[in-house]
Write a protein that holds these residues in place. Structure first.
Motif, mmCIF file in Angstrom:
data_model
loop_
_atom_site.group_PDB
_atom_site.id
_atom_site.type_symbol
_atom_site.label_atom_id
_atom_site.label_comp_id
_atom_site.label_asym_id
_atom_site.label_seq_id
_atom_site.Cartn_x
_atom_site.Cartn_y
_atom_site.Cartn_z
ATOM 1 N N UNK D 263 -7.655 -11.630 -2.739
ATOM 2 C CA UNK D 263 -7.017 -10.472 -1.874
ATOM 3 C C UNK D 263 -6.261 -11.020 -0.591
ATOM 4 N N UNK D 264 -5.084 -10.504 -0.457
ATOM 5 C CA UNK D 264 -4.311 -10.829 0.837
ATOM 6 C C UNK D 264 -3.327 -9.883 1.072
ATOM 7 N N UNK D 265 -3.709 -8.587 0.869
ATOM 8 C CA UNK D 265 -2.854 -7.516 1.187
ATOM 9 C C UNK D 265 -3.668 -6.246 1.244
ATOM 10 N N UNK D 266 -3.097 -5.280 1.816
ATOM 11 C CA UNK D 266 -3.684 -4.001 2.020
ATOM 12 C C UNK D 266 -2.366 -2.970 2.221
ATOM 13 N N UNK D 267 -2.736 -1.790 1.521
ATOM 14 C CA UNK D 267 -1.626 -0.906 1.672
ATOM 15 C C UNK D 267 -2.251 0.391 2.619
ATOM 16 N N UNK D 268 -1.340 0.501 3.588
ATOM 17 C CA UNK D 268 -1.958 1.764 4.631
ATOM 18 C C UNK D 268 -1.234 3.050 3.893
ATOM 19 N N UNK D 269 -1.987 3.923 3.561
ATOM 20 C CA UNK D 269 -1.547 5.124 2.696
ATOM 21 C C UNK D 269 -1.350 6.114 3.917
ATOM 22 N N UNK D 270 -2.182 6.257 5.088
ATOM 23 C CA UNK D 270 -1.890 7.377 5.926
ATOM 24 C C UNK D 270 -2.605 7.190 6.973
ATOM 25 N N UNK D 271 -2.017 7.362 8.282
ATOM 26 C CA UNK D 271 -2.557 7.120 9.673
ATOM 27 C C UNK D 271 -3.274 8.400 10.078
ATOM 28 N N UNK D 272 -4.687 8.230 10.173
ATOM 29 C CA UNK D 272 -5.246 9.406 10.395
ATOM 30 C C UNK D 272 -5.559 9.644 11.837
ATOM 31 N N UNK D 273 -5.044 8.882 12.990
ATOM 32 C CA UNK D 273 -5.222 9.053 14.349
ATOM 33 C C UNK D 273 -4.558 10.288 14.646
#
Lengths: 273, 273, 273, 273
Positions: D263-273
């Motif tokens: 693992x060395x990545x992550x996808x932000x799908x939606x900002x929930x703030x």
């Protein structure tokens, strides 16, 4: 505002949950009380300068000033429920603070800190304390005159130890001489730390999601009488650690006392991103 | 006499070593001080009878009488060196005692006990305490009036919990009402336990090498003021445990105090082999 | 024979209980399987002689011969129930053996050993292993070719570490070169240890209740293929420990393999009281 | 970009330090290998809906579909140095996943997860896993035919257990029947979690600093042969926990295998703030 939506998993911290009661760190306020061993000392000034976050300058007047603290804590959130299930209430802590200047104000900053409970680890990250998990022990007193109790009296020695990663990282002691008039000063100025939460998206590992200079805020402080005496302190080198660069070049006075306060606020001083 | 031969590995307990300093349990005397939660209660009289060792008879006058104790200990051997390295000095303990008769004398006996440190586990076996390792926690007081400290005052609640084998096995509490005139009585009579060390030779697994009724001996006892109040107690069933058969049918008064003593003797009352 | 009386608390070890199921150490047989790292080495011959119990003589032909072993164990008693609740089944262990002569026979003896679970600690004392509690870790292989698995192949390194009392006490490693034809020899001779259980009665602290030279007995042994390679080993000094006197003056070959056996017997060779 | 400035304390995570080597979580990539027990099951559909974060919809076709996973992990960062000091490399984990829909795509989401090491706890928060610290155990196999090893063969049972806060929270088992053709499916869809980091400033406790829907990304996956069989699963209620609302209404098949990935990545799908 995210959490108040009762139709969504909510809570102050992960895990969010339908009733909001599963959070590793419950919502503030957090109430604390603990027994302190404070060891005032001086580290190499260059080593102190090297741990200062962006925005802090060395304390020119006395640039190596530092303190090491062992603390035996009990804490709870507003309901106080943790006191009835003390595995979620008690922890022990070791940390180092160094003195620095922020816009002309004398402050302290905490480069390294260890606790022995996970709720305290994560509560620290939320406050800007760079906590790791370790094993911390402190000599205690029980108020009975007997061979197993050093007592609160001249000549009594209280020790503190820290291990992490299966290695001894620090040990210190305070031998009481008398009640203290001034109390410790090296750890007295306001705490200014770095709140930091990394990013994992590829290409952004060096761009944290949160990276800000924060100033501690507390209230409802209470303190016991303070004992003072001579002190010892050793910091040991280890893989995956850099605290030993702050080893004492001179050790000052040691102090023992009890202290309580409440935390439910934090001041962001500067966004460092 | 084995250990005094300086040419052989020696010491009070294993491991024996050339300088005699590696023993898991150092030589007596052992000095103790601790904070106690004592919960007086009554178990099913048949369950109490079933845990009495050979030589003890039920206490006919009040046959289910028992007590549960949570203790937060600090201990050291003669030199006191453990106090300067408190990972070898402090431990927490939960145990149950039941009342019984030995040759017409009212005594207590401890069928089940857990501690959270290995030196205390083995020191217990040497004394006839059937110790297992567990996780024990007790609410503490630090002497400051604040939200994280129940204080020593009417209405303050102190809790104790026990887990072992990754299961919660016991929990109890004492809510203080007033200073106690009498103090606890269920745990007051002399402790009479079974010292037992098995044999492994084939065909002799049922013939322990040591199996004797022993009476506790202590000296240099000290005690604080005793608080008294209402109490709760729960014992939970688990695989590899039988303590829940001693669950309370009635809970009496609870007590909180500090206590210190020294142990360096034990009386063998009867060889049971 | 004590335990068979079903009207009395019984069991193989403390705590004895009405159904005999609460014992910290269940009755033999004990079945074991584990992954081994064996590091053959030589200590100072005088230091080896100093840890030999009464009745053993130095191995004149090669007087400093020793081995250090890290083992990742799973064990169970006859019913195998521990395998379904593995917190009561698995533990890790580090120990040192030295070679010696007993009446003309080459044997090994174990002066120091640490495990990370209490049932294994007490099971060791019953067998004559002078166990203390520690934290032991070993690199593992999972059989997948990937970056997190060293694999069983030339060049793969397996490490072992030991800590106790919050201090690192030992670390070693084996870097695989090839399948081994001979396997390790330093730890091959029969184990001869001292079974020892102290006395607490005043005036008898130096006269243990059990103090005998015992020879290990096992059956149903199974072993995997053995890998062999170069090795490293360090032993670190610490308070309350003497193992560092056995630090290597020369390190030999290292081995990695899996091994299983069953224990339900022990031979008393000589009463040393 | 903050960390590259070599004149400032740097590193991927706290604590930042002059040489950047003290971080609790070292910089990605993170390489993993582990032994898995996967138990497919169905929870109450309302309970599953209640743990879905904003943006996820129930999986209408089979709305209670879930899986419980026990994993015995070894992991390291790019240099692999943790493999030589395995206290920083190995951990065990229990987690629950539920199935859900995200914009028409079948995904899984992890509402509750526990690990037994602090580096894994914090690494989880960085990825959006709501980790707490617990005690997790799994039956192991060592590849030798013997009584202490269930073996990889029809009839062999592998168990997993979880405790946290000194209470047993979950236990399950898989009894092998045969090699599996399909492997588990309940945990197969992509993981979509909530990355969340709270704010402490007064008046903003309900406005987290980070609160976003993220999709897991991994590479270099490897897998062993998969065994399949019958399964059991129990989830136990406890204070400060809500996972028991997801207790099984029906248990399906169980699986055992080894798996590796990076693992060395992550996808932000939606900002929930």
């Amino acid at each position: 505002m995210v959490s108040p939506d009762p139709r969504m998993p909510h809570g102050y911290s992960l895990p969010l949950s339908p009733h909001g009661t599963a959070s590793l760190v419950p919502a503030p306020p957090w109430h604390y009380v603990g027994d302190f061993l404070v060891i005032e000392y001086w580290a190499d000034p260059d080593a102190v300068a090297a741990v200062l976050p962006e925005g802090l300058e060395p304390f020119g007047e006395d640039p190596g000033r530092a303190a090491a603290l062992f603390v035996d804590w009990q804490s709870c959130s507003e309901g106080g429920g943790e006191l009835a299930d003390p595995v979620r209430s008690q922890y022990r802590e070791f940390f180092i603070v160094v003195n620095a200047m922020l816009d002309g104000e004398l402050v302290t900053s905490c480069p390294y800190i260890w606790v022995d409970q996970p709720f305290a680890l994560m509560r620290g990250w939320i406050q800007g304390f760079p906590k790791k998990l370790g094993s911390v022990w402190l000599t205690r007193t029980f108020g009975l005159e007997c061979r197993a109790d050093p007592g609160l009296a001249p000549g009594a020695t209280f020790a503190g130890t820290l291990a992490a990663g299966d290695r001894r990282l620090a040990q210190g002691s305070v031998t009481l001489e008398q009640l203290s008039e001034r109390g410790p000063t090296h750890n007295d100025p306001r705490l200014v730390n770095v709140r930091h939460f990394p990013r994992l998206a590829a290409g952004h590992h060096g761009s944290p999601a949160v990276h800000e200079l924060v100033g501690g805020v507390s209230r409802d402080r209470a303190i016991s009488a303070i004992w003072e005496g001579s002190a010892t302190l050793e910091l040991f080198d280890a893989p995956n650690e850099e605290h030993a660069a702050l080893a004492p070049v001179r050790v000052g006075r040691g102090f023992r006392f009890s202290f309580a306060y409440t935390v439910d606020d934090l001041e962001t001083l500067r966004d460092l991103v």
